[in-house]
Design a protein around this motif. Structure first.
Motif, mmCIF file in Angstrom:
data_model
loop_
_atom_site.group_PDB
_atom_site.id
_atom_site.type_symbol
_atom_site.label_atom_id
_atom_site.label_comp_id
_atom_site.label_asym_id
_atom_site.label_seq_id
_atom_site.Cartn_x
_atom_site.Cartn_y
_atom_site.Cartn_z
ATOM 1 N N GLY A 196 -18.870 -9.040 -1.501
ATOM 2 C CA GLY A 196 -20.321 -8.942 -1.371
ATOM 3 C C GLY A 196 -21.028 -9.116 -2.687
ATOM 4 N N ASN A 197 -21.853 -8.114 -3.045
ATOM 5 C CA ASN A 197 -22.667 -8.202 -4.257
ATOM 6 C C ASN A 197 -21.934 -7.768 -5.515
ATOM 7 O OD1 ASN A 197 -24.966 -9.091 -2.825
ATOM 8 N ND2 ASN A 197 -25.481 -6.980 -2.267
ATOM 9 N N HIS A 198 -20.662 -7.387 -5.385
ATOM 10 C CA HIS A 198 -19.909 -6.968 -6.557
ATOM 11 C C HIS A 198 -19.484 -8.188 -7.373
ATOM 12 C CE1 HIS A 198 -19.120 -3.721 -3.465
ATOM 13 N NE2 HIS A 198 -19.832 -3.120 -4.404
ATOM 14 N N LYS A 199 -19.358 -8.000 -8.672
ATOM 15 C CA LYS A 199 -19.072 -9.119 -9.561
ATOM 16 C C LYS A 199 -17.725 -9.757 -9.257
ATOM 17 C CE LYS A 199 -18.976 -10.506 -14.412
ATOM 18 N NZ LYS A 199 -19.166 -10.083 -15.828
ATOM 19 N N TYR A 200 -16.722 -8.923 -8.970
ATOM 20 C CA TYR A 200 -15.393 -9.437 -8.698
ATOM 21 C C TYR A 200 -14.952 -9.022 -7.297
ATOM 22 C CZ TYR A 200 -15.256 -10.186 -13.733
ATOM 23 O OH TYR A 200 -15.544 -10.602 -15.022
ATOM 24 N N SER A 201 -14.102 -9.839 -6.704
ATOM 25 C CA SER A 201 -13.545 -9.504 -5.392
ATOM 26 C C SER A 201 -12.143 -10.074 -5.313
ATOM 27 C CB SER A 201 -14.415 -10.087 -4.271
ATOM 28 O OG SER A 201 -14.412 -11.499 -4.321
ATOM 29 N N ILE A 202 -11.388 -9.584 -4.346
ATOM 30 C CA ILE A 202 -10.026 -10.050 -4.141
ATOM 31 C C ILE A 202 -10.022 -11.100 -3.047
ATOM 32 C CG2 ILE A 202 -9.453 -8.270 -2.435
ATOM 33 C CD1 ILE A 202 -6.695 -8.102 -3.732
ATOM 34 N N SER A 203 -9.155 -12.068 -3.170
ATOM 35 C CA SER A 203 -9.100 -13.158 -2.202
ATOM 36 C C SER A 203 -8.722 -12.640 -0.811
ATOM 37 C CB SER A 203 -8.062 -14.199 -2.655
ATOM 38 O OG SER A 203 -7.806 -15.137 -1.620
ATOM 39 N N PRO A 204 -9.344 -13.145 0.240
ATOM 40 C CA PRO A 204 -9.002 -12.737 1.610
ATOM 41 C C PRO A 204 -7.549 -13.009 1.988
ATOM 42 C CG PRO A 204 -11.108 -13.875 1.579
ATOM 43 C CD PRO A 204 -10.511 -14.048 0.214
ATOM 44 N N GLU A 205 -6.865 -13.840 1.203
ATOM 45 C CA GLU A 205 -5.456 -14.103 1.455
ATOM 46 C C GLU A 205 -4.558 -12.982 0.943
ATOM 47 O OE1 GLU A 205 -4.474 -17.814 -0.276
ATOM 48 O OE2 GLU A 205 -5.857 -18.986 0.960
ATOM 49 N N GLU A 206 -5.152 -12.051 0.176
ATOM 50 C CA GLU A 206 -4.364 -11.000 -0.462
ATOM 51 C C GLU A 206 -4.435 -9.681 0.313
ATOM 52 O OE1 GLU A 206 -2.341 -11.291 -2.784
ATOM 53 O OE2 GLU A 206 -2.872 -12.997 -4.043
ATOM 54 N N HIS A 207 -4.312 -9.727 1.631
ATOM 55 C CA HIS A 207 -4.412 -8.499 2.420
ATOM 56 C C HIS A 207 -3.251 -7.542 2.135
ATOM 57 C CE1 HIS A 207 -2.280 -11.608 4.737
ATOM 58 N NE2 HIS A 207 -1.527 -10.626 5.202
ATOM 59 N N ILE A 208 -2.078 -8.085 1.841
ATOM 60 C CA ILE A 208 -0.927 -7.236 1.523
ATOM 61 C C ILE A 208 -1.164 -6.499 0.208
ATOM 62 C CG2 ILE A 208 1.513 -7.231 0.897
ATOM 63 C CD1 ILE A 208 1.069 -7.607 3.850
ATOM 64 N N PHE A 209 -1.630 -7.234 -0.794
ATOM 65 C CA PHE A 209 -1.880 -6.623 -2.097
ATOM 66 C C PHE A 209 -2.997 -5.595 -2.015
ATOM 67 C CE2 PHE A 209 -3.846 -6.534 -6.334
ATOM 68 C CZ PHE A 209 -2.744 -6.210 -7.107
ATOM 69 N N ALA A 210 -4.045 -5.889 -1.257
ATOM 70 C CA ALA A 210 -5.162 -4.956 -1.116
ATOM 71 C C ALA A 210 -4.706 -3.657 -0.455
ATOM 72 C CB ALA A 210 -6.282 -5.600 -0.304
ATOM 73 N N ALA A 211 -3.921 -3.771 0.620
ATOM 74 C CA ALA A 211 -3.411 -2.577 1.295
ATOM 75 C C ALA A 211 -2.487 -1.794 0.375
ATOM 76 C CB ALA A 211 -2.671 -2.983 2.571
ATOM 77 N N LEU A 212 -1.683 -2.499 -0.394
ATOM 78 C CA LEU A 212 -0.747 -1.852 -1.321
ATOM 79 C C LEU A 212 -1.485 -1.027 -2.364
ATOM 80 C CD1 LEU A 212 2.179 -1.619 -2.505
ATOM 81 C CD2 LEU A 212 1.642 -3.660 -3.857
ATOM 82 N N THR A 213 -2.527 -1.604 -2.981
ATOM 83 C CA THR A 213 -3.244 -0.896 -4.044
ATOM 84 C C THR A 213 -3.989 0.329 -3.515
ATOM 85 O OG1 THR A 213 -5.115 -2.424 -3.767
ATOM 86 C CG2 THR A 213 -3.504 -2.938 -5.485
ATOM 87 N N ILE A 214 -4.635 0.193 -2.378
ATOM 88 C CA ILE A 214 -5.365 1.335 -1.815
ATOM 89 C C ILE A 214 -4.396 2.430 -1.391
ATOM 90 C CG2 ILE A 214 -6.898 2.078 0.057
ATOM 91 C CD1 ILE A 214 -8.172 -0.670 0.001
ATOM 92 N N TYR A 215 -3.265 2.048 -0.827
ATOM 93 C CA TYR A 215 -2.238 3.023 -0.440
ATOM 94 C C TYR A 215 -1.747 3.800 -1.659
ATOM 95 C CZ TYR A 215 2.385 4.726 0.971
ATOM 96 O OH TYR A 215 3.494 5.510 1.205
ATOM 97 N N ILE A 216 -1.474 3.096 -2.753
ATOM 98 C CA ILE A 216 -1.007 3.750 -3.977
ATOM 99 C C ILE A 216 -2.062 4.712 -4.503
ATOM 100 C CG2 ILE A 216 -0.416 3.350 -6.398
ATOM 101 C CD1 ILE A 216 0.970 0.774 -5.518
ATOM 102 N N ASP A 217 -3.330 4.326 -4.445
ATOM 103 C CA ASP A 217 -4.418 5.209 -4.887
ATOM 104 C C ASP A 217 -4.417 6.508 -4.083
ATOM 105 O OD1 ASP A 217 -5.199 3.210 -6.617
ATOM 106 O OD2 ASP A 217 -6.721 2.411 -5.266
#
Length: 234
Positions: A196-217
């Motif tokens: 969205g309006n945030h300066k940086y975002s993660i690619s929609p192809e990186e759903h595995i990486f996104a889930a991994l990072t949030i899980y670790i948090d």
């Protein structure tokens, strides 16, 4: 993997929003499966005495799980081709979740059930509040990546140093700092996922990486809160 967020108009913008919403749903679906697996391990280690005794009597299993955890984490975090290749990425994430859940089970087996349940309840409330905040706030946390990396390095060094000088207050300080840092990381990773309006975002192809990072948090927030509760109850 990371890309500057662009505001687009017309059909292209609508298409991007649709893709991003589908991406977010996919990430949270994977994340829920991970958390359910971890919750099962935690429940067994907390409420089932035989499991608790077995975990404490076989420390070698924790070492094996630790090796598997780091191996799969490195593969998923550092190898883009691996984490984007299906079904290999799902298999590795599943193995990582199992091994990490086992390590968490070993950790919670050292605490009383009421301490674990309290930490679990607080983690749920904190993560829910932080998620709402990350979605609603106008503050852009995606620019804090460098600061958060430095904070984690400082936390790691402080943890190693303080391990030679054990003490209840030092434990509480380190655990509190860890909980705060990974709470900020949770907001950061959620906003990276949302785009969205945030300066940086993660690619929609990186759903595995996104889930991994949030899980670790979330896992780290839980473990640090549990450490604080355990130290204050001693």
């Amino acid at each position: 993997m990371y890309q500057p967020t662009q505001n687009l108009n017309g059909n292209i913008g609508f298409s991007d929003k649709t893709i991003r919403k589908g991406f977010i749903r996919k990430v949270y679906s994977i994340l829920m499966c991970q958390l359910i697996i971890t919750l099962i391990f935690v429940a067994m280690a907390t409420l089932h005495d035989e499991t608790k005794i077995y975990l404490q009597a076989h420390p070698g299993l924790a070492i094996i799980a630790l090796v598997i955890t780091f191996g799969t984490l490195i593969a998923l975090a550092c190898c883009e081709n691996v984490r984007r290749k299906s079904p290999l990425n799902i298999i590795l994430l599943f193995v990582f979740t199992l091994s990490e859940s086992f390590l968490i089970a070993v950790s919670v087996s050292l605490y009383y059930p009421e301490q674990v349940l309290l930490a679990l309840g607080l983690t749920i409330l904190i993560c829910f509040a932080l998620t709402i905040f990350a979605f609603q706030t106008k503050i852009d946390f995606t620019v804090m990546g460098g600061f958060l990396i430095i904070a984690v390095i400082v936390l790691l060094v402080a943890t190693i140093v303080f391990s030679f000088f054990p003490g209840k207050m030092k434990t509480i300080i380190i655990a509190s700092a860890g909980a705060i840092i990974f709470s900020l990381y949770l907001i950061y990773d959620i906003q990276m996922m949302v785009g969205g309006n945030h300066k940086y975002s993660i690619s929609p192809e990186e759903h595995i990486f996104a889930a991994l990072t949030i899980y670790i948090d979330i896992v780290n927030i839980f473990l640090y809160i549990l450490t604080i509760i355990g130290a204050t109850d001693d």
